[in-house]
Motif scaffolding. Structure first.
Motif, PDB file in Angstrom:
ATOM      1  N   ASN A  16      36.980 -47.271 -19.669  1.00 10.32           N
ATOM      2  CA  ASN A  16      36.444 -46.024 -19.126  1.00 10.32           C
ATOM      3  C   ASN A  16      36.949 -45.759 -17.711  1.00 10.32           C
ATOM      4  OD1 ASN A  16      34.708 -44.672 -21.130  1.00 10.32           O
ATOM      5  ND2 ASN A  16      33.754 -46.684 -21.183  1.00 10.32           N
ATOM      6  N   LEU A  17      37.176 -46.795 -16.940  1.00 12.72           N
ATOM      7  CA  LEU A  17      37.748 -46.615 -15.608  1.00 12.72           C
ATOM      8  C   LEU A  17      39.185 -46.102 -15.705  1.00 12.72           C
ATOM      9  CD1 LEU A  17      37.159 -46.996 -12.588  1.00 12.72           C
ATOM     10  CD2 LEU A  17      38.153 -49.272 -12.782  1.00 12.72           C
ATOM     11  N   LEU A  18      39.968 -46.639 -16.647  1.00 19.99           N
ATOM     12  CA  LEU A  18      41.333 -46.150 -16.847  1.00 19.99           C
ATOM     13  C   LEU A  18      41.347 -44.721 -17.373  1.00 19.99           C
ATOM     14  CD1 LEU A  18      43.125 -49.296 -18.315  1.00 19.99           C
ATOM     15  CD2 LEU A  18      43.445 -48.251 -16.069  1.00 19.99           C
ATOM     16  N   LEU A  19      40.387 -44.366 -18.219  1.00 18.32           N
ATOM     17  CA  LEU A  19      40.291 -42.989 -18.697  1.00 18.32           C
ATOM     18  C   LEU A  19      39.896 -42.042 -17.561  1.00 18.32           C
ATOM     19  CD1 LEU A  19      38.569 -43.411 -22.158  1.00 18.32           C
ATOM     20  CD2 LEU A  19      40.853 -42.501 -21.729  1.00 18.32           C
ATOM     21  N   GLY A  95      29.501 -45.551 -19.706  1.00 14.78           N
ATOM     22  CA  GLY A  95      30.844 -45.034 -19.974  1.00 14.78           C
ATOM     23  C   GLY A  95      31.145 -43.779 -19.181  1.00 14.78           C
ATOM     24  N   VAL A  96      30.189 -42.865 -19.126  1.00 17.31           N
ATOM     25  CA  VAL A  96      30.397 -41.616 -18.378  1.00 17.31           C
ATOM     26  C   VAL A  96      30.516 -41.901 -16.885  1.00 17.31           C
ATOM     27  CG1 VAL A  96      29.293 -39.455 -17.704  1.00 17.31           C
ATOM     28  CG2 VAL A  96      29.312 -40.135 -20.098  1.00 17.31           C
ATOM     29  N   LEU A  97      29.646 -42.737 -16.356  1.00 16.09           N
ATOM     30  CA  LEU A  97      29.692 -43.047 -14.923  1.00 16.09           C
ATOM     31  C   LEU A  97      30.985 -43.760 -14.537  1.00 16.09           C
ATOM     32  CD1 LEU A  97      25.997 -44.030 -14.177  1.00 16.09           C
ATOM     33  CD2 LEU A  97      27.216 -41.978 -13.449  1.00 16.09           C
ATOM     34  N   MET A  98      31.446 -44.672 -15.385  1.00 20.33           N
ATOM     35  CA  MET A  98      32.700 -45.361 -15.075  1.00 20.33           C
ATOM     36  C   MET A  98      33.884 -44.407 -15.155  1.00 20.33           C
ATOM     37  SD  MET A  98      32.208 -48.294 -13.985  1.00 20.33           S
ATOM     38  CE  MET A  98      33.889 -48.833 -13.902  1.00 20.33           C
ATOM     39  N   THR A  99      33.808 -43.413 -16.034  1.00 23.33           N
ATOM     40  CA  THR A  99      34.869 -42.424 -16.110  1.00 23.33           C
ATOM     41  C   THR A  99      34.894 -41.546 -14.857  1.00 23.33           C
ATOM     42  OG1 THR A  99      34.648 -42.418 -18.510  1.00 23.33           O
ATOM     43  CG2 THR A  99      35.832 -40.581 -17.546  1.00 23.33           C
ATOM     44  N   LEU A 100      33.737 -41.325 -14.253  1.00 23.24           N
ATOM     45  CA  LEU A 100      33.655 -40.487 -13.061  1.00 23.24           C
ATOM     46  C   LEU A 100      33.964 -41.235 -11.761  1.00 23.24           C
ATOM     47  CD1 LEU A 100      30.497 -38.375 -13.933  1.00 23.24           C
ATOM     48  CD2 LEU A 100      32.887 -37.644 -13.956  1.00 23.24           C
ATOM     49  N   VAL A 101      34.067 -42.555 -11.797  1.00 20.81           N
ATOM     50  CA  VAL A 101      34.316 -43.338 -10.573  1.00 20.81           C
ATOM     51  C   VAL A 101      35.596 -42.902  -9.857  1.00 20.81           C
ATOM     52  CG1 VAL A 101      34.944 -45.662  -9.771  1.00 20.81           C
ATOM     53  CG2 VAL A 101      32.895 -45.322 -11.137  1.00 20.81           C
TER      54      VAL A 101
END
Length: 110
Positions: A16-19, A95-101
């Motif tokens: 999710n961080l890579l996304l 997942g959403v929060l890691m995508t927004l990091v």
């Protein structure tokens, strides 16, 4: 039939961080849209003075970009969620929060 091992939390966080790196573009598009139309109409922001193109660019550019990113994000997370030991009410917000990091980091740095 191949049996897969449960995904670990670092795998879910990493994917999710890579996304979130290409996800900076859809987040920026959403913020630009919000500043120039609904929030401007409510009087909460001033908006870009030269922004008078209407909604057609959003339908031709913004819509497909948001749709494509949402589809890629969902297709990447669906198999991860099935293999994860996390319960859905924890998995999806994480997942959403890691995508927004990356977007949050970009805002903080600038």
């Amino acid at each position: 039939m191949r049996k897969s091992l449960p995904e670990s939390l670092p795998t879910v966080l990493g994917v999710n961080l890579l996304l979130g790196v290409p996800g900076v573009v859809p987040v920026w598009l959403l913020s630009y849209f919000a500043v120039n139309w609904p929030l401007k109409a409510l009087g909460w922001t001033v908006g870009e003075p030269t922004e008078n193109d209407g909604m057609l660019p959003w339908l031709l550019v913004g819509g497909p970009v948001l749709l494509l990113f949402g589809l890629v994000w969902w297709l990447a997370n669906r198999p991860l969620r099935r293999g994860s030991a996390l319960v859905p009410r924890v998995y999806w917000p994480v997942g959403v929060l890691m995508t927004l990091v990356p977007s949050f980091a970009f805002v903080i740095v600038l």
